[in-house]
Structures are given as C-alpha cells and as structure tokens.
Design a protein around this motif. Structure first.
Motif, PDB file in Angstrom:
ATOM      1  N   GLY A   1       0.831  -1.206   0.000  1.00 22.08           N
ATOM      2  CA  GLY A   1       0.000   0.000   0.000  1.00 22.08           C
ATOM      3  C   GLY A   1       0.862   1.251   0.000  1.00 22.08           C
ATOM      4  O   GLY A   1       1.952   1.270  -0.575  1.00 22.08           O
ATOM      5  N   THR A   2       0.403   2.296   0.690  1.00 22.09           N
ATOM      6  CA  THR A   2       1.139   3.559   0.721  1.00 22.09           C
ATOM      7  C   THR A   2       2.564   3.339   1.234  1.00 22.09           C
ATOM      8  O   THR A   2       3.494   4.000   0.802  1.00 22.09           O
ATOM      9  N   SER A   3       2.723   2.403   2.149  1.00 23.59           N
ATOM     10  CA  SER A   3       4.044   2.204   2.744  1.00 23.59           C
ATOM     11  C   SER A   3       4.231   0.742   3.152  1.00 23.59           C
ATOM     12  O   SER A   3       4.056   0.395   4.308  1.00 23.59           O
TER      13      SER A   3
ATOM     14  N   ALA B   1       4.412  -2.155  10.868  1.00 21.52           N
ATOM     15  CA  ALA B   1       3.160  -1.653  10.304  1.00 21.52           C
ATOM     16  C   ALA B   1       2.973  -0.227  10.821  1.00 21.52           C
ATOM     17  O   ALA B   1       1.845   0.239  11.005  1.00 21.52           O
ATOM     18  N   SER B   2       4.141   0.414  11.090  1.00 24.25           N
ATOM     19  CA  SER B   2       4.179   1.825  11.442  1.00 24.25           C
ATOM     20  C   SER B   2       3.228   2.219  12.564  1.00 24.25           C
ATOM     21  O   SER B   2       3.333   1.719  13.668  1.00 24.25           O
ATOM     22  N   HIS B   3       2.262   3.078  12.259  1.00 23.39           N
ATOM     23  CA  HIS B   3       1.385   3.624  13.288  1.00 23.39           C
ATOM     24  C   HIS B   3       0.218   2.687  13.608  1.00 23.39           C
ATOM     25  O   HIS B   3      -0.615   3.007  14.443  1.00 23.39           O
TER      26      HIS B   3
ATOM     27  N   CYS C   1       6.322  10.090  18.952  1.00 21.40           N
ATOM     28  CA  CYS C   1       6.612   9.497  17.642  1.00 21.40           C
ATOM     29  C   CYS C   1       5.763   8.240  17.465  1.00 21.40           C
ATOM     30  O   CYS C   1       5.186   7.736  18.417  1.00 21.40           O
ATOM     31  N   ASP C   2       5.726   7.735  16.245  1.00 22.34           N
ATOM     32  CA  ASP C   2       4.882   6.567  15.973  1.00 22.34           C
ATOM     33  C   ASP C   2       5.658   5.257  16.121  1.00 22.34           C
ATOM     34  O   ASP C   2       6.828   5.254  16.528  1.00 22.34           O
ATOM     35  N   GLY C   3       5.007   4.155  15.788  1.00 21.06           N
ATOM     36  CA  GLY C   3       5.564   2.814  15.959  1.00 21.06           C
ATOM     37  C   GLY C   3       6.979   2.681  15.456  1.00 21.06           C
ATOM     38  O   GLY C   3       7.868   2.217  16.165  1.00 21.06           O
TER      39      GLY C   3
ATOM     40  N   ASP D   1       9.044   7.292  12.411  1.00 17.72           N
ATOM     41  CA  ASP D   1       9.178   8.288  11.347  1.00 17.72           C
ATOM     42  C   ASP D   1       8.201   9.456  11.476  1.00 17.72           C
ATOM     43  O   ASP D   1       8.354  10.471  10.820  1.00 17.72           O
ATOM     44  N   ARG D   2       7.191   9.316  12.351  1.00 20.18           N
ATOM     45  CA  ARG D   2       6.243  10.428  12.526  1.00 20.18           C
ATOM     46  C   ARG D   2       6.525  11.203  13.799  1.00 20.18           C
ATOM     47  O   ARG D   2       7.115  10.663  14.742  1.00 20.18           O
ATOM     48  N   ASN D   3       6.053  12.423  13.858  1.00 21.72           N
ATOM     49  CA  ASN D   3       6.198  13.222  15.075  1.00 21.72           C
ATOM     50  C   ASN D   3       4.990  14.091  15.302  1.00 21.72           C
ATOM     51  O   ASN D   3       4.375  14.579  14.364  1.00 21.72           O
TER      52      ASN D   3
ATOM     53  N   THR E   1       0.574  11.431  -1.828  1.00 22.17           N
ATOM     54  CA  THR E   1       0.789  10.938  -0.475  1.00 22.17           C
ATOM     55  C   THR E   1       1.755   9.756  -0.469  1.00 22.17           C
ATOM     56  O   THR E   1       1.644   8.870  -1.316  1.00 22.17           O
ATOM     57  N   GLY E   2       2.674   9.732   0.487  1.00 22.10           N
ATOM     58  CA  GLY E   2       3.631   8.623   0.611  1.00 22.10           C
ATOM     59  C   GLY E   2       5.044   9.134   0.391  1.00 22.10           C
ATOM     60  O   GLY E   2       5.294   9.894  -0.546  1.00 22.10           O
ATOM     61  N   TRP E   3       5.960   8.708   1.255  1.00 23.52           N
ATOM     62  CA  TRP E   3       7.309   9.272   1.221  1.00 23.52           C
ATOM     63  C   TRP E   3       8.077   8.896  -0.033  1.00 23.52           C
ATOM     64  O   TRP E   3       9.018   9.569  -0.436  1.00 23.52           O
ATOM     65  N   LYS E   4       7.692   7.791  -0.686  1.00 24.09           N
ATOM     66  CA  LYS E   4       8.461   7.356  -1.868  1.00 24.09           C
ATOM     67  C   LYS E   4       8.515   8.430  -2.949  1.00 24.09           C
ATOM     68  O   LYS E   4       9.462   8.480  -3.730  1.00 24.09           O
TER      69      LYS E   4
ATOM     70  N   GLY F   1       7.546  17.252   3.724  1.00 21.16           N
ATOM     71  CA  GLY F   1       6.670  16.799   4.794  1.00 21.16           C
ATOM     72  C   GLY F   1       5.275  16.466   4.330  1.00 21.16           C
ATOM     73  O   GLY F   1       4.874  16.766   3.202  1.00 21.16           O
ATOM     74  N   GLU F   2       4.549  15.818   5.251  1.00 24.40           N
ATOM     75  CA  GLU F   2       3.170  15.425   4.997  1.00 24.40           C
ATOM     76  C   GLU F   2       2.316  15.858   6.186  1.00 24.40           C
ATOM     77  O   GLU F   2       2.807  15.961   7.311  1.00 24.40           O
ATOM     78  N   GLU F   3       1.023  16.037   5.908  1.00 24.75           N
ATOM     79  CA  GLU F   3       0.097  16.437   6.962  1.00 24.75           C
ATOM     80  C   GLU F   3      -0.050  15.353   8.027  1.00 24.75           C
ATOM     81  O   GLU F   3      -0.529  15.619   9.116  1.00 24.75           O
TER      82      GLU F   3
ATOM     83  N   GLU G   1      13.740   8.984   4.512  1.00 24.06           N
ATOM     84  CA  GLU G   1      12.476   8.681   5.167  1.00 24.06           C
ATOM     85  C   GLU G   1      12.101   9.888   5.995  1.00 24.06           C
ATOM     86  O   GLU G   1      12.948  10.724   6.298  1.00 24.06           O
ATOM     87  N   LYS G   2      10.837   9.965   6.382  1.00 24.13           N
ATOM     88  CA  LYS G   2      10.506  10.984   7.356  1.00 24.13           C
ATOM     89  C   LYS G   2      11.142  10.588   8.681  1.00 24.13           C
ATOM     90  O   LYS G   2      11.443   9.415   8.891  1.00 24.13           O
ATOM     91  N   ASP G   3      11.376  11.562   9.546  1.00 24.22           N
ATOM     92  CA  ASP G   3      12.184  11.281  10.729  1.00 24.22           C
ATOM     93  C   ASP G   3      11.626  12.021  11.950  1.00 24.22           C
ATOM     94  O   ASP G   3      11.778  13.225  12.085  1.00 24.22           O
TER      95      ASP G   3
ATOM     96  N   SER H   1      -7.528  20.821   8.922  1.00 27.29           N
ATOM     97  CA  SER H   1      -7.910  19.658   9.721  1.00 27.29           C
ATOM     98  C   SER H   1      -8.102  18.449   8.820  1.00 27.29           C
ATOM     99  O   SER H   1      -8.436  18.595   7.648  1.00 27.29           O
ATOM    100  N   ARG H   2      -7.837  17.277   9.379  1.00 24.95           N
ATOM    101  CA  ARG H   2      -8.132  16.036   8.644  1.00 24.95           C
ATOM    102  C   ARG H   2      -9.161  15.256   9.438  1.00 24.95           C
ATOM    103  O   ARG H   2      -9.004  15.046  10.636  1.00 24.95           O
ATOM    104  N   HIS H   3     -10.211  14.851   8.748  1.00 25.51           N
ATOM    105  CA  HIS H   3     -11.247  14.038   9.380  1.00 25.51           C
ATOM    106  C   HIS H   3     -11.163  12.616   8.822  1.00 25.51           C
ATOM    107  O   HIS H   3     -11.306  12.412   7.622  1.00 25.51           O
TER     108      HIS H   3
ATOM    109  N   SER I   1      -7.526   5.576   2.462  1.00 23.97           N
ATOM    110  CA  SER I   1      -6.226   5.216   3.018  1.00 23.97           C
ATOM    111  C   SER I   1      -5.639   3.988   2.339  1.00 23.97           C
ATOM    112  O   SER I   1      -6.363   3.079   1.934  1.00 23.97           O
ATOM    113  N   GLY I   2      -4.314   3.978   2.237  1.00 29.39           N
ATOM    114  CA  GLY I   2      -3.616   2.810   1.703  1.00 29.39           C
ATOM    115  C   GLY I   2      -2.770   2.139   2.765  1.00 29.39           C
ATOM    116  O   GLY I   2      -1.818   1.430   2.444  1.00 29.39           O
ATOM    117  N   THR I   3      -3.085   2.346   4.036  1.00 34.22           N
ATOM    118  CA  THR I   3      -2.308   1.689   5.095  1.00 34.22           C
ATOM    119  C   THR I   3      -3.181   0.905   6.065  1.00 34.22           C
ATOM    120  O   THR I   3      -2.679   0.227   6.940  1.00 34.22           O
TER     121      THR I   3
END
Ligand code: VG1
Ligand code: CO
Length: 543
Positions: A17-19, A112-114, A276-278, A281-283, A344-347, A362-364, A375-377, A413-415, A486-488
């Motif tokens: 998927g996305t990642s 599986a990241s977050h 940070c996430d799993g 890479d997120r903050n 969307t997606g770091w690639k 960066g990404e939202e 990678e995002k960090d 905002s993201r819903h 979503s692709g995750t």
C-alpha cells in the motif's frame, strides 16, 4: 542445508500500500505468507547477490521471527552480508541512514508503522532501495507481480542467532553483523544540530516530555534527550519497546497520544511535548496549551531552517504531499525557493531529494524530513523544533503566533472515518469522482470552485506519471477539500477528508480550526453524503 519450499498456490493479496505490505498479524501468520513476500523482494531487488542488506524493525510482535526467517532466506539467496541490530530494534529513519552509510543494496523494515501491534494487531514489511528510501512505485509493482506467480521459495535451516549484543556470525556462508542500531543515528543527529546549544537551553528551566508510545523511539529518545541533553530521567515516557505497544495505538496524534496531549494542553508545567509513531518516522509537536498542526510544522521548520547548523546555508527547495496544507508554499515563496506538490507517501520525495532539488519535505500525517535520510524522521523533527526554540528563546505558542502574523494562517484539519465497509467507501468515492465535473464554476461552501479533479502527478525527475491520487476540490479563495481512501489500513476502508482554508495576516488568526472550517465541513458532508452513506455522524479521528 538449503532447500526449496513449494507453494500450493501463490498468494494473490500481497500488493503493497502507501508504505509496504500491511496485514493483521494473524494474516501474516499463515504458513509461507511472509516467506512469499520476502522471496518476491529477493527476486526483484538488484544487486542482492553478493550485496549488503539492512534488516530490523520496530519491535512489534513478529519482529524477532521475521528477522530469523529473512536471515535464513538471505543466506539461501547468496546475500553477502546482513546488517541487523541489537534486539532487532531499528527505527525507519535509522534504517534509511544505515542503508546509505553501509552502501547496502536495500533494506527490509518489519513494521506496520502507526498501526497497533501484537497477536491481535497488525504486522508489516517495508522495502527500501539503495538510496535508503521507500521502494519506488515501479519496484513495488514488480514485487507484487512476482508474488502472483510465485511457486516456491528458497531458505536454509539454521538456528536463530542471538541479538542480545553486537556480534558477528556466519550463517550458511553469509555474514550477519549485529550492531547497535542507535549509535549511527545519534552520530548523524550530532552532525546536523548544535547539541550544546539545545542542552544549555533545556537546563534553563525548559521542561520537556516525550512519549515513545511503547514503540521503537524509546531507546533513541532516552539516549538523546536524557543522556546527551541531560533532561531528567522520566522525560521519555513509555520508553521501552513492547511487542504490543502496551495495547496502545502508536500513532502520535491528539486521539492516540491523549495522555501527552492532556499533559501539555491543560495548563501544564511542561513547555514542550512530542511523540513518535511505531517505527519512529512520525512526530507530533506540542507546546504548553498549543498543538502544532503538522502542515504548519513543516512551514515553521522551513521558515526557521537557518537556526540549524546543517541548513544555515539555505534550502535547495521544499516539497509537501498534495493533501498537506499550503502553509509551506507561502514560506517557500517568501524565501524564493521552489515548492513541489507530490502524492501521499514518502516514496515520491525520493527523486527530488536524490536530484538535489529539495532539502526539506513533509506530509500532513505528522511526517517531516530532510535530505539527511530518505524517510521521514520523527526525532529529527523534535530536535529541529528544540533547536529553533533554543535559538529564538520563545515558547511554541509565541513562535506559532509570530509565524501566522507574518505569513497568515492556513486553518487545517483532517477528518478520518475508519473501518467503513469497503464497498460503501468505494461507492462513496466513485460517486464523488463522477460528480466532480459538475462542481466546476459552481459554488461550494460559499466560494467558487476553480478545480475539481483526481490528482495526477508527473515526477519532475523521471517523468513517470502516477494517476488517481486523491479527489480535489479547489476554491477561488485558496480553500481546499481533498478526499482519499487510506492505503495503510487493514480493516475495511478509511476515508480521509482534508480541509484547508487560508486567512491572511490581517484576518482573524485565533479561531478554533473546526469553526474556521465549519462551512467546508458541512458542504463536503452533504456533497459526498458521508454521514448518510457511512451511518457515522462524526469522524473517528480528527487531527
Ligand atoms: C498514511 C499517511 C501518509 C503516510 C503513510 C505512511 O497513508 O496518510 O501520509 O505517508 O500513512 O506513514 P494512507 O494511505 O493511510 O493515508 V507510516 O508512518 O505508515 O510509514
Ligand atoms: Co511510521
């Protein structure tokens, strides 16, 4: 003792998927499921035979077994050396750095990241290329194609090696090097930031809290914040990686990092909070009584990059994913540097970083990064913020207000509507797509629609085209509403609605974002029939 395992039939559902490939842990526990995907990677990655492979993960349930299996398969495929880490703990940005410095042909990150972890959670496999970044679309497509025709895989018999301490082993003629997964990453951070300055700033009564959410960043954050900067023991909360993340959802936002949010946002003794996430890479950045929207965070880092030694010479350019707010665009214009808009997606940042066209991106979705890795960090972003605050000697809230006073504010905002039945989500999305042309030139939320389409991206470097990356409704005052699936996710479908509205520096900069965006929220709900079709009266997560 190498042997071949014949599959009864290929797996048909191993489309990344996305990642990376993400499924429930149970799904991954089907016999040969992990092996099939790994075999497809090994048959696709170039230079693997005789090359170096970086291997690690975020410590979730399945990490240890995954490392064993991949080592045994790597030996069967003639890999020269696998570099893995103590306890198999390796954050995604640290893996990216290792791939680059060890001149590896790529890396496999078990995460599986977050997404939640454990026997009842999710597991995942991310594949990175020789530049240290997520595999490109063409590489993941090739891996997927391979899984669909795979009839067997190669593996050797071997006892599992100890990951307790750094050491070197020989496994079926292949070298396995177990290294400290944290040292190299810290050394990289030392090259980018002025550690002494951050350290003396923190001594000045600037209390910080970091929540690792029981995931991979705990050991990294402890060494950085507590050992190097001398922050009090306990500054890093939930700092030991647990296989099920303590039952929590390792996603740094106001919903899933609620304890930290409560600590900072209800009149607190703390001046700064971060999570940070799993896989690290997120903050999420918080100040006292102040939540920093990730899109704004990217804009603030861009505007204040000169506070950081590594970026004080100026930025090459910046990039953001399409649904990320345009806050950074305004700063880029002010700095007279280019600003790219990617799917969307770091690639999709890889080519821009590799070709020297951007420094920051960066990404939202709480992701920020730079050309220091591919990678995002998460922790890098935390240090970046601390470096700016140490320089400006102000609070997070003051910095945000100064920023908006100068550039204006992009209310954002993201819903998220999670776990919708897949057919309902698919139907909703397709209906909206069909209705988009009828919007153009008409009014929406009291504005005129200038563009309504499905976003297509042409890579400025290799000119590859990626279509269908999200439905966009662009309005004449710069406001935007974006819809994506979503692709995750691993359960049903998740609909993401991204809302953005700009107020210039002369306007009202102190509104609650949900109020500032209320017209857009109502209009998209009726246009896309979200509550009607999903039966959900409100989103499950609002960020
Ligand atoms: C989400 C985010 C996206 C991010 C991706 C991977 O994807 O929206 O911005 O790059 O997760 O992040 P999606 O398709 O679910 O919207 V991570 O931290 O999993 O590597
Ligand atoms: Co992640």
């Amino acid at each position: 003792s190498q042997f071949k395992v014949v599959l009864e039939a290929p797996f048909t559902d191993q489309k990344p998927g996305t990642s990376g490939l993400r499924k429930s842990t149970k799904h991954f526990q089907q016999p040969h499921y992990l092996e099939s995907f790994v075999e497809a990677i090994f048959q696709t990655l170039h230079g693997l035979e005789d090359g170096v492979l970086v291997l690690g993960g975020d410590g979730r349930f399945g990490n240890r077994n995954g490392i064993d299996v991949i080592i045994r398969m790597a030996a069967a495929h003639g890999v020269r050396k696998v570099i893995t880490t103590v306890d198999g703990i390796l954050s995604t940005p640290a893996a990216s750095h290792l791939i680059r410095t060890k001149k590896a042909v790529g890396g496999i990150i078990l995460s599986a990241s977050h997404n939640s972890g454990g026997p009842d959670g999710d597991f995942g496999v991310k594949v990175n290329g020789p530049n240290g970044g997520p595999a490109s679309e063409s590489l993941t497509d090739a891996i997927y194609a391979k899984t669909q025709i795979l009839d067997s895989y190669q593996i050797i018999n071997h006892d599992s090696i100890s990951l307790e301490l750094p050491a070197k082993y020989e496994v079926g003629g292949m070298i396995v090097e177990v290294i400290d997964g944290i040292e190299d990453y810290i050394a990289l951070m030392q090259k980018i930031f002025d550690f002494d300055r951050i350290k003396s700033f923190l001594k000045d009564d600037f209390l910080i809290a970091f929540d690792a959410l029981n995931a991979v960043t705990g050991p990294y954050a402890k060494r950085l914040l507590e050992d190097f900067f001398g922050a009090p023991t306990g500054t890093v909360r939930n700092g030991i990686p647990l296989e099920d993340f303590g039952g929590c959802h390792p996603d740094p936002n106001l919903t899933y990092a609620k304890d930290l949010a409560d600590l900072l946002l209800n009149g607190s003794e703390y001046s700064f909070g971060a999570a940070c996430d799993g896989d690290g890479d997120r903050n999420m950045i918080l100040g006292r009584n102040c939540f920093v929207n990730p899109s704004d965070s990217l804009a603030v880092l861009t505007a204040n990059a000169n506070c950081v030694p590594a970026y004080s010479g100026g930025l090459l350019g910046v990039a953001r994913s399409m649904p990320t707010s345009s806050a950074v665009d305004v700063v880029a214009k002010d700095l007279d540097i280019s600003c790219f808009e990617t799917p969307t997606g770091w690639k999709f940042f890889g080519n821009l970083l590799d070709s020297g066209q951007i420094t920051l991106c960066g990404e939202e979705s709480f992701g920020t990064g730079s050309n220091h890795v591919r990678e995002k960090d998460g922790l890098w972003a935390v240090l970046f913020w601390l470096q700016i605050l140490a320089h400006k000697k102000c609070s997070v809230e003051e910095l945000m207000h100064k920023h908006w006073d100068h550039f204006g504010r992009h209310y954002y905002s993201r819903h998220d509507y999670e776990s919708i039945a897949s057919d309902i989500a698919q139907n909703l999305y397709e209906t909206v797509e069909l209705r988009l042309p009828s919007l153009i030139g008409n009014s929406f939320a009291g504005r005129q629609v200038t563009t309504a389409d499905n976003f297509t991206y042409t890579d400025p470097v290799d000119h590859s085209i990626t279509a269908r990356q999200g439905l966009r409704i662009l309005l004449d005052d710069g406001s935007r509403v974006i819809l994506r699936l979503s692709g995750t996710g691993t359960k049903g479908a998740t609909l993401r609605v991204y809302l953005e509205s700009y107020v210039s520096s002369q306007g009202d900069l102190t509104q609650n974002p949900q109020n500032a965006l209320s017209q857009l929220i109502t209009s998209i709900d009726s246009f896309a029939e979200i509550s009607n079709r999903t039966g959900m009266s409100r989103p499950t997560v609002i960020t």
